[in-house]
Write a protein that holds these residues in place. Structure first.
Motif, PDB file in Angstrom:
ATOM      1  N   TYR A  70      31.599  26.861 103.651  1.00  0.00           N
ATOM      2  CA  TYR A  70      30.194  26.551 103.372  1.00  0.00           C
ATOM      3  C   TYR A  70      29.352  26.325 104.628  1.00  0.00           C
ATOM      4  O   TYR A  70      28.181  25.965 104.522  1.00  0.00           O
ATOM      5  CB  TYR A  70      30.104  25.320 102.458  1.00  0.00           C
ATOM      6  N   GLY A  71      29.927  26.541 105.804  1.00  0.00           N
ATOM      7  CA  GLY A  71      29.152  26.366 107.030  1.00  0.00           C
ATOM      8  C   GLY A  71      28.797  24.920 107.307  1.00  0.00           C
ATOM      9  O   GLY A  71      27.670  24.615 107.721  1.00  0.00           O
ATOM     10  N   VAL A  72      29.744  24.018 107.071  1.00  0.00           N
ATOM     11  CA  VAL A  72      29.551  22.589 107.321  1.00  0.00           C
ATOM     12  C   VAL A  72      29.949  22.277 108.760  1.00  0.00           C
ATOM     13  O   VAL A  72      31.043  22.651 109.200  1.00  0.00           O
ATOM     14  CB  VAL A  72      30.395  21.752 106.325  1.00  0.00           C
ATOM     15  N   TRP A  73      29.064  21.540 109.488  1.00  0.00           N
ATOM     16  CA  TRP A  73      29.294  21.328 110.918  1.00  0.00           C
ATOM     17  C   TRP A  73      29.518  19.874 111.311  1.00  0.00           C
ATOM     18  O   TRP A  73      29.856  19.600 112.459  1.00  0.00           O
ATOM     19  CB  TRP A  73      28.119  21.885 111.716  1.00  0.00           C
ATOM     20  N   ASP A  74      29.324  18.948 110.392  1.00  0.00           N
ATOM     21  CA  ASP A  74      29.608  17.546 110.730  1.00  0.00           C
ATOM     22  C   ASP A  74      29.911  16.768 109.443  1.00  0.00           C
ATOM     23  O   ASP A  74      29.823  17.307 108.330  1.00  0.00           O
ATOM     24  CB  ASP A  74      28.476  16.898 111.531  1.00  0.00           C
ATOM     25  N   GLU A  75      30.243  15.522 109.604  1.00  0.00           N
ATOM     26  CA  GLU A  75      30.680  14.705 108.473  1.00  0.00           C
ATOM     27  C   GLU A  75      29.566  14.467 107.464  1.00  0.00           C
ATOM     28  O   GLU A  75      29.804  14.415 106.253  1.00  0.00           O
ATOM     29  CB  GLU A  75      31.219  13.367 108.990  1.00  0.00           C
ATOM     30  N   ALA A  76      28.315  14.335 107.953  1.00  0.00           N
ATOM     31  CA  ALA A  76      27.193  14.109 107.044  1.00  0.00           C
ATOM     32  C   ALA A  76      26.993  15.310 106.109  1.00  0.00           C
ATOM     33  O   ALA A  76      26.718  15.139 104.917  1.00  0.00           O
ATOM     34  CB  ALA A  76      25.921  13.842 107.840  1.00  0.00           C
ATOM     35  N   MET A  77      27.138  16.514 106.645  1.00  0.00           N
ATOM     36  CA  MET A  77      26.997  17.715 105.811  1.00  0.00           C
ATOM     37  C   MET A  77      28.123  17.791 104.791  1.00  0.00           C
ATOM     38  O   MET A  77      27.894  18.152 103.627  1.00  0.00           O
ATOM     39  CB  MET A  77      26.997  18.968 106.687  1.00  0.00           C
ATOM     40  N   LEU A  78      29.324  17.474 105.212  1.00  0.00           N
ATOM     41  CA  LEU A  78      30.460  17.515 104.291  1.00  0.00           C
ATOM     42  C   LEU A  78      30.271  16.534 103.144  1.00  0.00           C
ATOM     43  O   LEU A  78      30.520  16.873 101.974  1.00  0.00           O
ATOM     44  CB  LEU A  78      31.751  17.206 105.043  1.00  0.00           C
ATOM     45  N   LYS A  79      29.815  15.332 103.455  1.00  0.00           N
ATOM     46  CA  LYS A  79      29.584  14.338 102.405  1.00  0.00           C
ATOM     47  C   LYS A  79      28.534  14.824 101.420  1.00  0.00           C
ATOM     48  O   LYS A  79      28.702  14.687 100.194  1.00  0.00           O
ATOM     49  CB  LYS A  79      29.146  13.006 103.021  1.00  0.00           C
ATOM     50  N   GLU A  80      27.445  15.399 101.934  1.00  0.00           N
ATOM     51  CA  GLU A  80      26.382  15.874 101.046  1.00  0.00           C
ATOM     52  C   GLU A  80      26.875  17.008 100.157  1.00  0.00           C
ATOM     53  O   GLU A  80      26.560  17.061  98.964  1.00  0.00           O
ATOM     54  CB  GLU A  80      25.183  16.332 101.881  1.00  0.00           C
ATOM     55  N   LEU A  81      27.640  17.926 100.715  1.00  0.00           N
ATOM     56  CA  LEU A  81      28.177  19.041  99.935  1.00  0.00           C
ATOM     57  C   LEU A  81      29.043  18.531  98.788  1.00  0.00           C
ATOM     58  O   LEU A  81      28.892  18.964  97.634  1.00  0.00           O
ATOM     59  CB  LEU A  81      28.991  19.963 100.843  1.00  0.00           C
ATOM     60  N   LEU A 109      32.366  22.604 116.376  1.00  0.00           N
ATOM     61  CA  LEU A 109      32.965  23.904 116.106  1.00  0.00           C
ATOM     62  C   LEU A 109      34.426  23.799 115.692  1.00  0.00           C
ATOM     63  O   LEU A 109      34.926  24.634 114.946  1.00  0.00           O
ATOM     64  CB  LEU A 109      32.823  24.810 117.329  1.00  0.00           C
ATOM     65  N   GLU A 110      35.106  22.789 116.167  1.00  0.00           N
ATOM     66  CA  GLU A 110      36.516  22.592 115.816  1.00  0.00           C
ATOM     67  C   GLU A 110      36.674  21.865 114.497  1.00  0.00           C
ATOM     68  O   GLU A 110      37.764  21.799 113.941  1.00  0.00           O
ATOM     69  CB  GLU A 110      37.224  21.793 116.927  1.00  0.00           C
ATOM     70  N   ARG A 111      35.585  21.292 114.015  1.00  0.00           N
ATOM     71  CA  ARG A 111      35.571  20.527 112.758  1.00  0.00           C
ATOM     72  C   ARG A 111      36.646  19.443 112.769  1.00  0.00           C
ATOM     73  O   ARG A 111      37.440  19.300 111.834  1.00  0.00           O
ATOM     74  CB  ARG A 111      35.732  21.464 111.561  1.00  0.00           C
ATOM     75  N   GLY A 112      36.627  18.676 113.836  1.00  0.00           N
ATOM     76  CA  GLY A 112      37.571  17.577 113.962  1.00  0.00           C
ATOM     77  C   GLY A 112      37.402  16.523 112.889  1.00  0.00           C
ATOM     78  O   GLY A 112      38.367  15.830 112.523  1.00  0.00           O
ATOM     79  N   GLU A 145      43.215  19.103 104.524  1.00  0.00           N
ATOM     80  CA  GLU A 145      43.152  20.558 104.399  1.00  0.00           C
ATOM     81  C   GLU A 145      42.018  21.008 103.486  1.00  0.00           C
ATOM     82  O   GLU A 145      41.371  22.035 103.739  1.00  0.00           O
ATOM     83  CB  GLU A 145      44.490  21.091 103.868  1.00  0.00           C
ATOM     84  N   TYR A 146      41.769  20.272 102.431  1.00  0.00           N
ATOM     85  CA  TYR A 146      40.687  20.621 101.515  1.00  0.00           C
ATOM     86  C   TYR A 146      39.344  20.532 102.224  1.00  0.00           C
ATOM     87  O   TYR A 146      38.516  21.467 102.153  1.00  0.00           O
ATOM     88  CB  TYR A 146      40.709  19.686 100.308  1.00  0.00           C
ATOM     89  N   ASP A 147      39.087  19.419 102.911  1.00  0.00           N
ATOM     90  CA  ASP A 147      37.823  19.244 103.627  1.00  0.00           C
ATOM     91  C   ASP A 147      37.637  20.318 104.690  1.00  0.00           C
ATOM     92  O   ASP A 147      36.528  20.825 104.883  1.00  0.00           O
ATOM     93  CB  ASP A 147      37.770  17.860 104.280  1.00  0.00           C
ATOM     94  N   LEU A 148      38.708  20.662 105.372  1.00  0.00           N
ATOM     95  CA  LEU A 148      38.623  21.678 106.420  1.00  0.00           C
ATOM     96  C   LEU A 148      38.289  23.038 105.818  1.00  0.00           C
ATOM     97  O   LEU A 148      37.456  23.787 106.346  1.00  0.00           O
ATOM     98  CB  LEU A 148      39.936  21.745 107.193  1.00  0.00           C
TER      99      LEU A 148
END
Length: 325
Positions: free
Chosen positions: A149-160, A131-134, A140-143
């Motif tokens: 986009y409702g991204v909750w972990d690093e794997a989702m961010l990479k895929e996006l 939830l804190e998106r540590g 700042e861009y990734d955050l």
């Protein structure tokens, strides 16, 4: 006014002037043979065009069918709840359409897999979410894109990011309320927005939500749709000269077998699409108690200045584009 779009396309592209056929019939020798072959090919091409046009109309390639994102291999009629979405930016085959489908497919399946893993371990369903998106706080861009986009972990961010890069699209980086005090909604850094309002129509009000999305960016908004195969579709020209596509579906209600609901019990879901030079505009509206819903759908289309909305490209234009009927 409704039009047979397939017929219009066929008449404009597939028509062969009888004069050419007559000329071919009056020719002699090798010239006649060549002309006959040419005319025959033209007639075959015209017939194929007619068949393709009819198929396009039957499949609604020019309306909802061109914007329907079906997930999990489901077809139009078989798509269930949460498995179909309306493309808010781009038609079938466009980078925006393909990227949105790929992202929604991944996001839905990934979240389901993570929830199932939590259940198998006897853990809380959503404990896997950061939830804190540590994982993105140092950038700042990734955050920003993770929040939007409702991204909750690093794997989702990479895929996006991979999906956006694959299709050459940018990602939304800012989302907030519009500056105008007269409007409430969500507006993004490139002007994309979602805005819901009550549209005055024939001494009553209809709930309308407007989605505006310029091309070149992976949409952060999504519009789920249920039973897309049940929509009636047609093209319409508004009183102000805008060309729109309308899709209309009667929403089911729980009634006993053989019970016929009265007009007051009927409810309708309507989608109206309009394309600009660099953006798509989608309206979703609903109402009840109307025995002639096609007329209401067209009245709603007539009550909005689509050209002004697309030319202005800002959420503040919505208030001025509403034409009370």
């Amino acid at each position: 006014m409704r039009e047979n779009l397939g017929l219009a396309i066929f008449e404009s592209l597939g028509y062969i002037d009888p004069e050419y056929i007559e000329q071919a019939a009056n020719s002699r020798g090798g010239e006649r043979s060549t002309l006959r072959r040419t005319v025959r090919l033209l007639l075959i091409a015209a017939a194929l065009l007619s068949l393709l046009t009819a198929a396009a109309c039957a499949s609604a390639w020019f309306g909802l069918g061109a914007r329907l994102i079906s997930l999990g291999g489901q077809g139009e009629a078989g798509a269930g709840e949460g498995e179909s979405y309306v493309s808010l930016s781009g038609l079938q085959g466009s980078p925006e359409f393909l990227a949105a489908g790929q992202w929604l497919e991944f996001k839905n399946s990934y979240e389901q897999k993570m929830v199932e893993g939590q259940l198998a371990e006897g853990e809380s369903l959503y404990d896997w979410r950061d939830l804190e998106r540590g994982f993105a706080r140092e950038n700042e861009y990734d955050l920003a894109v993770s929040r939007i986009y409702g991204v909750w972990d690093e794997a989702m961010l990479k895929e996006l990011k991979d999906i956006a890069g694959e299709y050459g699209l940018s990602l939304h980086t800012r989302a907030g309320r519009p500056e105008s005090g007269e409007l409430e909604g969500t507006v993004y850094e490139n002007g994309a927005y979602k805005y819901g309002f009550m549209l005055p129509l024939h001494d009553s009000y209809n709930l309308v939500t407007v989605y505006y999305e310029p091309w070149g960016t992976l949409p952060a908004m999504s519009l789920p749709i249920y039973a897309p195969g049940e929509y009636e579709q047609w093209e319409y020209e508004t009183d102000l000269g805008a060309r729109v596509d309308i899709a209309l579906r009667r929403q089911p209600i729980d009634v006993p077998e053989n019970y016929e609901p009265s007009p007051g019990e009927l409810s309708w879901d309507c989608l109206i699409f309009c394309r600009g030079d660099g953006a798509d505009l989608t309206l979703r509206c609903s109402w009840s108690g109307e025995p002639a819903p096609q007329n209401t759908a067209e009245d709603i289309a007539d009550a909005l200045d689509f050209k002004a909305l697309l030319e202005d490209g800002s959420i503040s234009a919505v208030a001025g584009a509403i034409k009370e009927k």
